[in-house]
Design an enzyme around this catalytic site. Sequence first.
Site, PDB file in Angstrom:
ATOM      1  N   GLU A  58      24.973  13.235  26.183  1.00  0.00           N
ATOM      2  CA  GLU A  58      26.047  12.256  26.057  1.00  0.00           C
ATOM      3  C   GLU A  58      26.373  11.614  27.406  1.00  0.00           C
ATOM      4  OE1 GLU A  58      27.198  10.882  23.531  1.00  0.00           O
ATOM      5  OE2 GLU A  58      26.354  12.174  22.002  1.00  0.00           O
ATOM      6  N   CYS A 247      21.534  -7.088   8.293  1.00  0.00           N
ATOM      7  CA  CYS A 247      22.476  -6.777   7.202  1.00  0.00           C
ATOM      8  C   CYS A 247      21.751  -6.451   5.898  1.00  0.00           C
ATOM      9  CB  CYS A 247      23.433  -7.935   6.987  1.00  0.00           C
ATOM     10  SG  CYS A 247      24.467  -8.221   8.424  1.00  0.00           S
ATOM     11  N   CYS A 256      31.076  -3.813   3.733  1.00  0.00           N
ATOM     12  CA  CYS A 256      31.269  -4.606   4.948  1.00  0.00           C
ATOM     13  C   CYS A 256      32.028  -5.903   4.670  1.00  0.00           C
ATOM     14  CB  CYS A 256      29.901  -4.916   5.572  1.00  0.00           C
ATOM     15  SG  CYS A 256      30.054  -5.839   7.099  1.00  0.00           S
TER      16      CYS A 256
HETATM   17 FE1  SF4 Z   1      25.672  -6.226   8.633  1.00  0.00          FE
HETATM   18 FE2  SF4 Z   1      28.034  -5.183   8.149  1.00  0.00          FE
HETATM   19 FE3  SF4 Z   1      25.899  -3.629   8.007  1.00  0.00          FE
HETATM   20 FE4  SF4 Z   1      26.756  -4.506  10.344  1.00  0.00          FE
HETATM   21  S1  SF4 Z   1      27.827  -3.135   8.967  1.00  0.00           S
HETATM   22  S2  SF4 Z   1      24.622  -4.536   9.642  1.00  0.00           S
HETATM   23  S3  SF4 Z   1      27.512  -6.528   9.829  1.00  0.00           S
HETATM   24  S4  SF4 Z   1      26.325  -5.383   6.701  1.00  0.00           S
END
Ligand code: SF4
Length: 441
Positions: A58, A247, A256
């Site tokens: 870490e 995504c 998300c």
């Molecule tokens: Fe995309 Fe949201 Fe997943 Fe990040 S958390 S990769 S912005 S879908």
Amino acid sequence: APAPPPARHLFSDPAEVEALRGNLLAWYDKCKRDLPWRTLAATEPDADRRAYAVWVSEIMLQQTQVSTVIDYYNRWMQKWPTLQALAQASLEVSIAGAGCSPCPHSSSSNTALCLLEQEVNELWAGLGYYSRGKRLQEAARKVVSELAGQMPRTAEDLQKLLPGVGRYTAGAIASISYRQATGVVDGNVIRVLCRLRCIGADSSSPAVIDRLWDMANVLVDRSRPGDFNQALMELGATVCVPRAPLCGECPVKQHCQARHRKLFGKPTPVPDVEDCGVGDCPLCPPAAEPWDSSLGVTNFPRKAAKKQPRVAQTATCVLERRGCHGAPEYLIVQRPSSGLLAGLWEFPSLPLAQGLQEEKQREVLADHLRAWTGWPVVAEGLRFIGEVVHIFSHIHQTYVVYSLPLDGDVTLDPALSPSRWVTEEEFHASAVSTAMKKVLE
Ligand code: SF4
């Protein structure tokens, strides 16, 4: 009491939290990178050794890429596989330091080297954070001498009792090594959480950071906290990356809010402040910088505008002599143990006032070298070589490089910084900054 943030910015539905944990852990089990500290954390039966292995990783990973860290980590763990080994190395330093003989190549007495301390520093120098290595060593000594060799067993105690261990590192060690159900927030987690919950206020502000810690503590999986925390960080490092997040491949895309907004939001920038339906929401983007549809999910996270780096100039002088085998040797001095590049070695250097003409630069540098070495250095003897520009995160630094060949030895005032003569090879093996390597080049 301040009103709680709007639901859009929270994880308030237990079923959603459960689903997110399951999706993320399933992805992690399938896609996680094979890393030496993960193997140790999973296979080492001794809790103290496990915690030490995680701790070293870490500290090394702070602001340094995983790929760079792996080799350093393996070398470090081979050399100091336990806290006791590291603490012992430090103890030996003071013994060696007391009895070090002067360097045989020099008449100067302050070139004595404490080899073990040097080993620790040099191993760490390539990672660019000398003081982190030093603090780790100090903390190891403390565990051995004051805590009977046993690592504190909770995140709270780790943070309270170990120098250099902050909230994030304590949470990482406790969740990964002891399975304490405590969340972590690092740069990757900030990015993922801000996107998952459309947090567009300044992500470095204490108010947002506090919210993110609360969120991380709500989300962390109770039975696999270490894996969950690593999965969230792994997601930020490999999928939810800063510029072009993947995504489509994201295991938590259905949770998300940023992606949802990108897919279903208004096609043009939203000119109002109705991001979450609450006028003055402290977690939404500021009204003056609304959602920009061309940026999509990378609208989040946001940071306050960076301060312009400070411009600084330093005169640095490469003093050179012939060593015993005729090869050139260079004089390096150690920087103070705190502040910028703490404890690293460099060519004798002097910060310059703004706008100083070259002639004046030579004079002040010559004065400095004269006072420091006792050698009759004159400004005309300094040869201008060129300039090296190095950008630190907050300083735009220009090194104005001079050289000075010497025919004999110099006697350095031992009351001033530690110093030593090194060959080119020794220079590169020393704890020197990248900027100084550029200067030698
Ligand atoms: Fe995309 Fe949201 Fe997943 Fe990040 S958390 S990769 S912005 S879908």
